[in-house]
Design an enzyme around this catalytic site. Sequence first.
Site, PDB file in Angstrom:
ATOM      1  N   ASP A  18       0.828  -1.209   0.000  1.00 41.49           N
ATOM      2  CA  ASP A  18       0.000   0.000   0.000  1.00 41.49           C
ATOM      3  C   ASP A  18       0.861   1.258   0.000  1.00 41.49           C
ATOM      4  OD1 ASP A  18      -2.267   1.489   0.016  1.00 41.49           O
ATOM      5  OD2 ASP A  18      -2.781   1.128   2.107  1.00 41.49           O
ATOM      6  N   HIS A  35       3.081   3.194  -8.828  1.00 39.93           N
ATOM      7  CA  HIS A  35       2.875   1.767  -9.138  1.00 39.93           C
ATOM      8  C   HIS A  35       4.113   1.193  -9.842  1.00 39.93           C
ATOM      9  CE1 HIS A  35      -1.137   2.102  -7.729  1.00 39.93           C
ATOM     10  NE2 HIS A  35      -1.621   2.772  -8.762  1.00 39.93           N
ATOM     11  N   LEU A 129      10.964 -20.758  -3.986  1.00 42.56           N
ATOM     12  CA  LEU A 129       9.911 -19.871  -3.468  1.00 42.56           C
ATOM     13  C   LEU A 129       8.604 -19.983  -4.271  1.00 42.56           C
ATOM     14  CD1 LEU A 129       9.185 -17.348  -1.627  1.00 42.56           C
ATOM     15  CD2 LEU A 129       9.870 -15.955  -3.590  1.00 42.56           C
TER      16      LEU A 129
HETATM   17  C1  FPP Z   1      -1.913   0.166  -3.292  1.00 39.35           C
HETATM   18  O1  FPP Z   1      -1.431   1.497  -3.293  1.00 39.35           O
HETATM   19  C2  FPP Z   1      -1.370  -0.553  -4.414  1.00 39.35           C
HETATM   20  C3  FPP Z   1      -2.082  -1.144  -5.411  1.00 39.35           C
HETATM   21  C4  FPP Z   1      -3.566  -1.116  -5.442  1.00 39.35           C
HETATM   22  C5  FPP Z   1      -1.443  -1.821  -6.539  1.00 39.35           C
HETATM   23  C6  FPP Z   1      -0.291  -2.703  -6.203  1.00 39.35           C
HETATM   24  C7  FPP Z   1       0.533  -2.849  -7.409  1.00 39.35           C
HETATM   25  C8  FPP Z   1       1.884  -2.818  -7.442  1.00 39.35           C
HETATM   26  C9  FPP Z   1       2.719  -2.794  -6.254  1.00 39.35           C
HETATM   27  C10 FPP Z   1       2.633  -2.786  -8.728  1.00 39.35           C
HETATM   28  C11 FPP Z   1       2.586  -3.972  -9.609  1.00 39.35           C
HETATM   29  C12 FPP Z   1       2.549  -5.298  -8.962  1.00 39.35           C
HETATM   30  C13 FPP Z   1       3.186  -6.387  -9.432  1.00 39.35           C
HETATM   31  C14 FPP Z   1       2.945  -7.692  -8.790  1.00 39.35           C
HETATM   32  C15 FPP Z   1       4.128  -6.336 -10.559  1.00 39.35           C
HETATM   33  P1  FPP Z   1      -2.463   2.671  -3.532  1.00 39.35           P
HETATM   34  O2  FPP Z   1      -2.491   2.954  -4.987  1.00 39.35           O
HETATM   35  O3  FPP Z   1      -3.768   2.325  -2.921  1.00 39.35           O
HETATM   36  O4  FPP Z   1      -1.751   3.829  -2.747  1.00 39.35           O
HETATM   37  P2  FPP Z   1      -2.466   5.018  -1.939  1.00 39.35           P
HETATM   38  O5  FPP Z   1      -3.244   4.384  -0.820  1.00 39.35           O
HETATM   39  O6  FPP Z   1      -1.305   5.806  -1.445  1.00 39.35           O
HETATM   40  O7  FPP Z   1      -3.324   5.760  -2.912  1.00 39.35           O
END
Ligand code: FPP
Length: 247
Positions: A18, A35, A129
């Site tokens: 997050d 991201h 893993l």
């Molecule tokens: C939450 O942060 C994150 C996500 C909803 C997406 C997770 C994706 C990645 C880490 C990148 C790609 C993943 C892989 C497996 C290659 P948020 O966008 O909710 O952040 P915020 O709460 O600060 O808005």
Amino acid sequence: MIDSTTKNLPRHIAIVMDGNGRWAKKRGLPRAAGHKIGADSVEAVVNTCARLGIQALSLFAFSTENWNRPKDEVSFLMDLLVRFLRDKIKTLHKNNIRFQMIGDRCGLNDLILAEVCAAEELTKNNSGLAMNIAINYSGRWDIANAAKNIAVQAAANLLKPEEICADKFREFTCLANLPDPDLLIRTSGEYRISNFMLWQLAYTELYFTTVTWPDFREKELEQAILEYTKRERRFGMISEQLAAQAK
Ligand code: FPP
């Protein structure tokens, strides 16, 4: 630092990644930039888990609820997942990592499904893993899906209602082939489970950090693991019973 003498390493680590959006906003960048750098953190934690001999790592990449985000962000995340698999799967395979997707495949487009299936097929016999990525996933979906499949078996007389217990139910959930997570990490200072692995987290140790996901790398993961190694897991028992068991 963690080395070969470190005891009580978790077998299975789950992570709610997050804070990508806030990481980007703080730097005056679009959310997509968070991201993108977050995908580098994914690579870092996968490599660290493989190096430490951790059995399984489960990452929450896209929840059932994330479809409600702006359309362009959803497309960006889907493209990022496809690109990650395309670019990294050969290296993951070389490192003996077994890739698996968890989540509802019904809602996914053909491009991502094809990439996921190819990655699973290529790495299915690897013994290192187990890397699980949750896409179009929610814990409630997992539980409801298990209940549905149990009902199908019961209706076909392959399972009797009296045979259904927690252990039997578990067999129908995602990742039944792996131990439940020992450690759940959530980044960015949010203190919620957010519908992740609800069945599997029953006895999992929780670790929260204010570090946002794009900044969560090897050092931060090792810190979380070290804190975990100091926890006493009682599984409903008392300390004295655990001490007697350890003798
Ligand atoms: C939450 O942060 C994150 C996500 C909803 C997406 C997770 C994706 C990645 C880490 C990148 C790609 C993943 C892989 C497996 C290659 P948020 O966008 O909710 O952040 P915020 O709460 O600060 O808005």
